[in-house]
Design an enzyme around this catalytic site. Sequence first.
Site, mmCIF file in Angstrom:
data_model
loop_
_atom_site.group_PDB
_atom_site.id
_atom_site.type_symbol
_atom_site.label_atom_id
_atom_site.label_comp_id
_atom_site.label_asym_id
_atom_site.label_seq_id
_atom_site.Cartn_x
_atom_site.Cartn_y
_atom_site.Cartn_z
ATOM 1 N N ASP A 79 0.913 -1.159 -0.013
ATOM 2 C CA ASP A 79 0.162 -0.028 -0.035
ATOM 3 C C ASP A 79 0.801 1.158 0.062
ATOM 4 O O ASP A 79 2.018 1.213 0.257
ATOM 5 C CB ASP A 79 -0.762 0.187 1.371
ATOM 6 C CG ASP A 79 -2.148 0.931 1.190
ATOM 7 O OD1 ASP A 79 -2.284 1.561 -0.026
ATOM 8 O OD2 ASP A 79 -2.820 1.022 2.200
ATOM 9 N N SER A 82 -0.156 8.876 1.901
ATOM 10 C CA SER A 82 0.272 10.281 1.875
ATOM 11 C C SER A 82 -0.141 11.082 2.929
ATOM 12 O O SER A 82 -1.192 10.837 3.429
ATOM 13 C CB SER A 82 -0.532 10.875 0.528
ATOM 14 O OG SER A 82 -0.494 12.040 0.465
ATOM 15 N N THR A 119 -9.311 10.794 0.262
ATOM 16 C CA THR A 119 -9.670 9.622 -0.740
ATOM 17 C C THR A 119 -10.886 9.022 -0.788
ATOM 18 O O THR A 119 -11.687 8.768 -1.912
ATOM 19 C CB THR A 119 -8.494 8.631 -0.865
ATOM 20 O OG1 THR A 119 -7.199 9.120 -1.002
ATOM 21 C CG2 THR A 119 -8.510 7.572 -1.872
#
Length: 434
Positions: A79, A82, A119
């Site tokens: 994975d 950020s 996200t």
Amino acid sequence: MGARAVNARLRRGDPVDPDELRAFAKGLADGSVSDAQAGAFAMGVCLRGLGEEGRVILTEAMRDSGDVLRWDLPGPVIDKHSTGGLGDCVSLVLAPALAACGAFVPMISGRGLGHTGGTLDKMEAIPGVSAQISEEKLRQVVGEVGCAVVGATGRIAPADRRLYAVRDVTGTVESVDLITASILSKKLAAGLEALVLDVKCGSGAFMKSGDEALALARSLVTTANGAGCRTAALITDMDEPLAPALGNALEVGISMEVLSGNRDAAPRLHDLTVALAARALALTGEDEDAAAARVSDAIASGAAMERFARMVALLGGPPDMDADWRAHLKRAPVVGDVVAPADGVLTAWDGEALGLAVVAMGGGRQVETDRIDPAVGLSDVRPLGTRVARGEPVATAHAADEASAEAAAQAVQRALTLGEGFAGPDLVIGRVEP
Ligand code: URA
């Protein structure tokens, strides 16, 4: 007695006791540690620090406060995380690109924080998508498609959820130790073999200076490796938006352009996605240059798009996102150019101000309960170094009404600096290796 003892050690500056810290994390999760004790703990860590070993112990204890996933899949489980920026839709391109390269990506994501987008909010800008799914569904989507970009179930790192809420109201968010344990406890609970970190640095990031970004990157890398997950970090530029679009549906749209093989639509987004995905694959033993070529091919060939579309369909979204994504994404009713107030070269964007302009349009939350308008935001944000004449567009505002479009235009104009000559930082500023 346990929570008191932990806090007393912190007060004295003594090393933490691993068993006491584990019991403390369990107590955060089950409610037996009170808010007062949690607040005192957070302040103690802010003031005294935990040290490298203590940070690993806290991270592992918070990870283990809930479910820790285990996988048995025919490829590496990896994975990316950020630290948050503007126009940062890397996850939407990277997860399916890695899946198309044979990796498995259970990407547990968060919502927007402050001026930065999240996200999960981007995924939910796709009509019908339900990103808040059960562990069983997560296993199904990861197993069948190779990636799932979803929210955490209530059973992932519950100690962090509790401690984060206490930190938020006690002025104790800004501690490298606590940020490290918070981020990693959630990521490592996904049962990863390797993790690549994108630590953002610049006007649109939480870490504005190179020194701050490096300190956080080092802390995250040493702690994640100490907790048994092979991890490296790239420190990357966030002095301007990563993609020229800000706002949830607009960021999905630009990601779909890149996944359609159109690198030029967002070259920085494309190139950083390739760099991060290649670094993640290299952590599992692959040559990094060969991995970069494979990831680029997966994007250019449409293989990554095919994975993305299958993931969206399994999460309840449209069955033909790859073919007809423009028709599915919501559009704002008022669309208009924001123009340059003078001649010159774009030498700086105040990234935080740009992000807050999108939040004010309804593209992010001012308070936790706010509903996001997925259609609003900015597109065609000109890159730094662009020469513009007075009256030429520097961005396009997508707003719910005329008043909001006008307020956004003023905010965008205030966020830009026009000058002469520009030499920006590299997209990847530095690396921290395991
Ligand atoms: N993101 C997290 O998940 N935790 C922090 O403490 C900061 C950012």
